[in-house]
Design a protein around this motif. Sequence first.
Motif, short mmCIF file in Angstrom:
data_model
loop_
_atom_site.label_atom_id
_atom_site.label_comp_id
_atom_site.label_asym_id
_atom_site.label_seq_id
_atom_site.Cartn_x
_atom_site.Cartn_y
_atom_site.Cartn_z
N ASN B 51 24.62 47.50 45.57
CA ASN B 51 25.16 47.14 44.24
C ASN B 51 25.97 48.28 43.64
OD1 ASN B 51 24.00 44.62 44.34
ND2 ASN B 51 22.17 45.19 43.19
N MET B 56 28.87 46.87 41.19
CA MET B 56 28.17 45.91 40.35
C MET B 56 27.17 46.60 39.46
SD MET B 56 27.56 42.96 43.15
CE MET B 56 26.25 42.13 42.30
N ARG B 83 36.17 46.29 42.14
CA ARG B 83 35.59 45.10 42.78
C ARG B 83 36.69 44.14 43.20
NH1 ARG B 83 31.99 45.15 38.36
NH2 ARG B 83 33.03 43.34 37.44
N PHE B 91 26.64 37.31 49.64
CA PHE B 91 25.26 37.31 49.14
C PHE B 91 24.36 36.48 50.02
CE2 PHE B 91 28.03 37.96 45.50
CZ PHE B 91 27.45 39.06 44.92
N PHE B 93 22.47 34.16 48.90
CA PHE B 93 22.54 32.75 48.47
C PHE B 93 23.97 32.30 48.24
CE2 PHE B 93 18.23 34.12 47.25
CZ PHE B 93 17.51 33.26 48.08
N ASN B 95 26.37 32.05 46.55
CA ASN B 95 27.04 32.09 45.25
C ASN B 95 28.44 31.51 45.27
OD1 ASN B 95 24.94 33.11 43.74
ND2 ASN B 95 25.41 35.22 44.36
N VAL B 97 31.06 28.62 43.97
CA VAL B 97 31.19 27.81 42.75
C VAL B 97 31.08 26.35 43.17
CG1 VAL B 97 32.67 27.20 40.83
CG2 VAL B 97 32.60 29.55 41.66
N ARG B 151 35.68 33.93 51.63
CA ARG B 151 36.11 34.31 50.28
C ARG B 151 36.22 35.82 50.18
NH1 ARG B 151 32.38 32.41 45.41
NH2 ARG B 151 31.08 34.07 46.25
#
Lengths: 1226, 233
Positions: B51, B56, B83, B91, B93, B95, B97, B151
């Motif tokens: 992180n 982040m 970033r 990640f 999970f 993430n 959209v 992505r």
Amino acid sequence: MPRTLKKDILRLIRTTKGRFFSLTAIVTIGVAFFVGVSSSSTIMADNVDTYADRVRLKDITIYSDYGFDEEDIKAISGLEEVAYAEGSKFVDVNAAAGSTSIITRIHSYDPDSQINLFDLVEGRLPQKKNEVLSEGGTDMEPGYPVGTVLRISRPENDLDDWLDVDTVTVVGLIDTPLYLNMTKENSTLANQYIQTYLYIPEEAFVIDYDVEVNVLTKEGVSYESFYDAYEKYCSRVKEEIEDFGTTQVMHRHDEVLEEAYKELNDGWQEYYDGKKEFDEEIADAEQEIADAKQEIADGWQELDDGIQKLKDAQKELDDSETDGYQQIADARAEIEKGREKLKEGESEYYEKEAEYLALKDEIDSGIKQIKEGIKQLQQAKEGLDQIDAGIAQINEAREKLTTAKEGIAMIDAGIARIDESVTQLETAAAGLTQLDAAIAQMDGIPGMEAQKAALEAQRDAVRAQLTEQGIDPDHISETVEALKQQRAELAEQREGVIASLQEQGIAYESIDQTIAALDAQKTALENTRAGVVAQLKEQGIEADQIDEQIASLQAQITELNNNKRMIDEGLAEGKAQLDDAHDTLDKAYMATINAAAELAEEVEKAQKEINDGWNEIDENRQKLKDAEKDLEDAEKELEDARKDGLQELADAKEELDKAQQDIDDLEDGSWTVLDRSQHYASKTYKNTVEQMRAIGAVFPMFFFMVAALVCLTTMTRMIDEQRSQLGIMRALGYSRLQCSMKYLTYAGMATALGTVLGTVFGLAIFPYIIYTAWKMMYILPPMKIFMPWRLIVMSAVGFLAVMLATTWYVCRNDMNDVPSQLLRPKSPKLGKTALIERIGPLWNRLSFSWKITMRNLFRYKQRLIMTVIGVAGCTALLITGFGISDSINGMVDIQFDELQLFEGQVHAEGLKPSEMNVLKNDLLKQEDVSSAVIAGSYSAIAVNGHDTLEETVNVQVFEKPEMIQSCYNLRTRVGHEPIIPGDDGVIINEKLAENLGLKAGDSIIVESKTGIRKEVRIAAVTEMYIQHYMFMTQAYYSKVFGSTISMDTLMVDIDGDVEVSRAFQKRIVKDDRVSGVQFYDTILENFKSMVNSLDLIVWALIISSMSLAFVVLGNLTNINISERQREIATLKVLGFRKREVQNYIFKENNVLTGLGALAGIPIGQVLHHFIMRQVEMDYVMFGRTVDPSSNVISFFMTILFGMLVNFFMRRRLQSIEMVESLKSVE
Amino acid sequence: MSYIEFHDVTKVYHVGEVDIRALDGVDFDIEKGQFIVIAGASGAGKSTILNILGGMDTCTDGEIIVDGSRVDQMNEAELTDYRRYDIGFVFQFYNLVQNLTALENVELAVEICKDPLDPARVLEQVGLGDRMNNFPSQLSGGEQQRVAIARALAKNPKLLLCDEPTGALDYVTGKQILKLLQETCRTHGMTVIIITHNLALCPMGDRVFRVKSGKIISAEVNEHPQDIETIEW
């Protein structure tokens, strides 16, 4: 409920404070608005109802064509539904305090009255019949203050028929529900409004019947005044009274008839008396004329006598005048003689005077000579005296010198003597000493005694000698000393004398020569003296007689002076005698002058008397001539009077016949029974209450709906968040109901709290604002809050039901899942292609972020709908709020600026058409009048043909169709298409058409001015907002009613502001031809104050809408953000900047707000229209459209609220932590 | 000077009155183009490292240098840009959209980059050429993770940071994902750092850091990193 569950709920509330608060807030706003606004109308109604009940405001008023007497009132009291009836009197007058006079209704005040009581707010009750109570009014428009003195009058000048006072003093101010408004009902005077009222003790009224009967119904008090039940009940009682009235009115009718007959008989009696009197009077007059003729003849005779008498008198006067002047002339001649004699005497006197004066001069020169003589003598005497003095001086000097000489000699002698004495004494002393020594030697020597004795004798002799010489023999030396002293003194004296001589310039040595010189001088002087004496002797004067000589000369002078005085006295005496004589003569002459003057005066006086006599004669002659003329006139007059009298008698007879006819024609009469729905104050107030009721009914609905929406979204979100917890509980074995209870309790608590807060705030704010606002228009009692339990319960139950139902609905959806499913994350809402994507050309043209926005919008449909509805509601409320004020403002402006082209009406009853034209031209000549149109106007009942709907309408009849257009701008409201009036029907206003359910082409039944009802055709319906109007032409009127209407009204347009208009009104009422004026400025003011009242309410609406918008948008945004927290965090991780993240989220918000605001515009129009229809009064039509600017403002205000919410929500976005949000699945 | 350097980096969380030292003096350096595995038990601090490295989170103390820039000294806006342009994140999970298709999810990231790769091509590279227009809910976990990787890659970042990329995936799928990552590193020369608690994955890294209680307890260098295919666990 298990304890842990309770704990869980409390903890839930604590952790979701914001959400709980927003639920509470929306309920609070909703309840506050519902309870507050809805209760306002009730509170307004209840306050005035209580007020009316407390002061026993009449339920019903009865008027009759014939008035009422005791018996009528007793009979009314006896009616079944009548609890109490009381008669009272009133009269409409002009009351003037100073120069402004206003229409005032004066009521009778009876201290024992039990109906229509009032509150005394200042001062005291009246005790005398010229004391009155005045309207308390409001701060803005107070009544007459205590102490004001008012002059009252009636336009017809018949005040005496009503009251026996015309000046009254205000002693107290009162409030009464009889008059709640600033504006009041029409008066009985020329169509003018009552402006204020007074109460005067009943004794001040001279009428013996009551004008109105006020009635309290049996059950009126138990009803609430402003509700239909009351009106229904009252109209039932009204009908009962009306029925009863048809027969009871005959009682007064008969009485009046009887009275009329009595009056008629009196009239006949009077007629016959008059006729008799007339005959007698004529006879008397004829006799009088005959007498007058005789008198004139006598007068002429007397006049002739008078002339003769005057002529005689003139002659006598002339004679006596001549005599008088003769006498005066004689006296004057004698005086002239006297004067001549006097002149002689005078010349004599002057001769003597000259002589005397010469003598006097002589005497004066004698005196002068004598005085000179005296002077000479005195000089001679002085010379002699000087000589004598010189001789005496010389003698003295000589003597002095001699004395000095002798003195010195004596001193010398003294000195010599002293020297001798000294020598002697020294010798004696030496002798003595020798003797003593010799004696002493012999002493003791016998034998020597004799010697000694001799010696002693010698010594004693010497001593005796010495003693004899006064010298102490023992002290001789001292004596010697003293002598020596004396000698020195003498020497000194001698020196002194010589010195003094020296001082006088005389040397001691030459003293004898000096003496001799003096003697020579003396001799010379004595010679001179002898010369002088000899000289005097020559003049015969002895030197020693000079003084006597002088005395005798002075005596001569005295004598001469005496002579002179005697001469003066003699002359003065003569002169005085002459003057006396002059005086006497002058006086005598003056006397003749006076006599002449007196004579002239007397003659004049006498002449004047004679002249006066002539004048009198002339006057008398004129008088006689006048009398002759008067006599002629009198004869003529008598003839006229005879003719007039006969005419008058004939007229009287005709009148009596007519009166007989009138009595025969007398109608039965009727009662007019009015309940409170026809009572101006109650009626207008009821309108207001109903307006508020309408607003209260509509607006809160929105809040209900919005609250439900907010609850739905909030609870959905919450249960979503708690899904896994729910699953755990279900898995642990809690029942569905128990699980749901948690959320139901949560929602229930928020609602309960909101209800309590809402009730408190709502009741504290809205009724107060609304009541205060209406207090600007009405005179209301202080507000009391009545707890509107019904509303509170309604709102509590309503909100609770809505909230719980919503919560239950949301719960049930999730509860239906099995626990295992609940424990798993809810499958994310499926991404879907929105419908809009199918429209390729549009979709492809959108930017990427717009695509995302659109996709998101359609993804959360529930939220979209909710937001749009909430925002639309807010916009609609704003539009309605602004619209209400637009409509009323607009109405007043359009009515008075655009539609009605004149400012007031001037009534002139009873004028002929030609006179009316003259009045019109007179008005037009006035500077401030820009136009005047003649018309006929009256107020009539209009009924629609089908049912019994009726309205009061102002009928206005014009000579020509164009004249209507010059007074009114006739047009349709929608489209503003002009309406062309014609002779084939009437034009009525829109509201009247609407109220009666009629349209152009229909027919309407209307009364003529005389009350005949006929059907007329509605040619057109025109835009008109205030009051009902019906316009037609004279031609159409006569076609319908068969007669023409008298054109007695002038529609006047004033060129200037209100002040100019007021001044014009004041001026024009004084014109005798004008019977009344009616201007619209009062109505205008009334409406302006209503607009002010409503403005306050509008602002309350706007602020409520604003708070609604905040709560709705805020809540939805908040939920939106928390629901998409993960998505937002992802964006942040991807490196979206703050602004980009905000844009991503708020773009949706903005679109939703925009959509909502747009959707709100049409809803606002509908809502506004609906409310305006509810709010309207029967005789007023408000503007039906919302001003475009209000729409725009409302739209942008909503957008602004949205932006504000976004602004506050930015921080929420900011605070989303990436790491935390992405840690795990929810 | 290395491509990435950590000098004595510490991270302290304040939870109530307790200070938790998530990182307690971490030192390491990484060269460009390396495939790094950071392994450790749960709560050891490996995610914190990632992180902080990914911008982040910020460190409490210490020095972090990435490609010559002092990441520890960046303010929020600079971190956002960091970033945005330099980091690709994957990640556990995914993430993604939910409301966007696979392609759109990639485009979302590409929209804001300076020099991005073509989203469609990247998706093809990760083997999703025929599922580009599917929504995440229509894809399997492995496919979703591929989208997530696509992505991250499409942004053309300097670093690809993967936090337990296979944690939510089954064995086979996980292997495929790791393979994809390893290939990305090899073919694009991308510096890839993955975090895992699975020690079995250690042999595949060029370098392996073991983390325990906020400290690097060992830093191994694999001279010959194994292909993921050959690793079994």
